[in-house]
Design an enzyme around this catalytic site. Structure first.
Site, PDB file in Angstrom:
ATOM      1  N   ASP A  45     -61.134 -50.594  86.341  1.00 28.64           N
ATOM      2  CA  ASP A  45     -60.372 -50.848  85.113  1.00 28.64           C
ATOM      3  C   ASP A  45     -61.209 -50.587  83.860  1.00 28.64           C
ATOM      4  O   ASP A  45     -62.430 -50.796  83.856  1.00 28.64           O
ATOM      5  CB  ASP A  45     -59.904 -52.307  85.066  1.00 28.64           C
ATOM      6  CG  ASP A  45     -58.731 -52.581  85.990  1.00 28.64           C
ATOM      7  OD1 ASP A  45     -58.398 -51.716  86.823  1.00 28.64           O
ATOM      8  OD2 ASP A  45     -58.162 -53.686  85.888  1.00 28.64           O
ATOM      9  N   HIS A 100     -55.832 -52.293  75.660  1.00 22.63           N
ATOM     10  CA  HIS A 100     -56.141 -53.485  76.468  1.00 22.63           C
ATOM     11  C   HIS A 100     -55.640 -54.786  75.845  1.00 22.63           C
ATOM     12  O   HIS A 100     -56.261 -55.839  75.955  1.00 22.63           O
ATOM     13  CB  HIS A 100     -57.644 -53.582  76.725  1.00 22.63           C
ATOM     14  CG  HIS A 100     -57.994 -54.361  77.969  1.00 22.63           C
ATOM     15  ND1 HIS A 100     -58.219 -55.722  77.972  1.00 22.63           N
ATOM     16  CD2 HIS A 100     -58.139 -53.970  79.244  1.00 22.63           C
ATOM     17  CE1 HIS A 100     -58.510 -56.128  79.202  1.00 22.63           C
ATOM     18  NE2 HIS A 100     -58.453 -55.078  80.002  1.00 22.63           N
ATOM     19  N   HIS A 192     -64.753 -52.728  87.545  1.00 24.28           N
ATOM     20  CA  HIS A 192     -64.584 -52.279  86.163  1.00 24.28           C
ATOM     21  C   HIS A 192     -65.614 -51.204  85.826  1.00 24.28           C
ATOM     22  O   HIS A 192     -66.775 -51.288  86.246  1.00 24.28           O
ATOM     23  CB  HIS A 192     -64.747 -53.438  85.176  1.00 24.28           C
ATOM     24  CG  HIS A 192     -63.681 -54.478  85.280  1.00 24.28           C
ATOM     25  ND1 HIS A 192     -63.688 -55.448  86.263  1.00 24.28           N
ATOM     26  CD2 HIS A 192     -62.562 -54.696  84.539  1.00 24.28           C
ATOM     27  CE1 HIS A 192     -62.627 -56.225  86.125  1.00 24.28           C
ATOM     28  NE2 HIS A 192     -61.926 -55.789  85.086  1.00 24.28           N
TER      29      HIS A 192
END
Length: 232
Positions: A45, A100, A192
């Site tokens: 992510d 985000h 991530h």
């Protein structure tokens, strides 16, 4: 022309993916996939990261592993060559909004605007249309699910026990233990490649990928994993 083609494909020929995951609180959301095959989806992510995403891609290439990158539209604009590399090396590029924002802080309408903006950016740069979306922070509601369904996007989360929390930099051993201590067929693992230092994630992957390969697991994209859903 690309944006027009994207709109035509989106409206005319994309099929909604079948959702799976008996542990999901909503049948519209994929948390994991029921399969008797030793398949796992590695997901990343918040990227691309100009330093660490290429290192992750190098590792994946070394081990013939595929992954899904839930990218931010603004970072794809900043680092287009990395997004193109992700696609060219057979990975899945997926939507994680433009900036985000958490749904608890903005409206569903605002978030869907960001999702559609990011779809356009990804298509303009990579000529790929994402099929899956992951909401930042895992926050979603029925309004968002309805809108993503209209846009032919499947909402994909992660196996609840496979959240490495690597963004907290808990230590390489902790990340490795989280993944290897409770791994199952059909797991969706959350990592991530966000802005900043992702060195622990890279070092953990150097241990995780070879060990899972030794156990017989294959690494596939989220879309390919969903296609293997045994309960369909």
């Amino acid at each position: 022309m690309k944006r027009m083609l994207y709109k035509l494909v989106l409206c005319g020929s994309l099929l909604a993916l079948t959702t799976a995951g008996s542990s999901a609180p909503s049948s519209e959301v994929v948390w994991n996939v029921t399969t008797d095959q030793k398949l796992i989806a590695l997901t990343f992510d918040d990227g691309p990261n100009p330093v660490y995403t290429p290192q992750i891609l190098d590792l994946l290439k070394e081990h013939q592993a595929k992954a899904t990158f839930f990218v931010l539209g603004k970072r794809v604009q900043m680092f287009p060559a990395i997004a193109i590399r992700e696609v060219n090396e057979g990975h899945e590029i997926a939507n994680h909004t433009f900036d985000h924002h958490y749904l608890k802080n903005v409206s569903s309408e605002k978030l869907i605007e960001e999702i559609r903006q990011t779809q356009d950016i990804i298509f303009d740069i990579t000529e790929q249309i994402p099929h899956v979306f992951r909401p930042p922070g895992g926050f979603y509601n029925e309004a968002l699910l309805n809108m993503t369904k209209e846009d032919k996007l499947t909402v994909v989360m992660w196996s609840w026990y496979q959240d490495t929390k690597d963004w907290k930099k808990p230590g390489v051993d902790k990340i490795v233990h989280t993944v290897l201590s409770n791994v199952h067929n059909g797991d969706i693992i959350l990592f991530h490649d966000l802005e900043g230092d992702c060195s622990q994630t890279v070092e953990a992957l150097k241990r995780i990928i070879p060990e899972l390969k030794k156990q017989g697991f294959q690494f596939v994209t989220v879309t390919d994993l969903i296609a293997k859903n045994k309960s369909k």
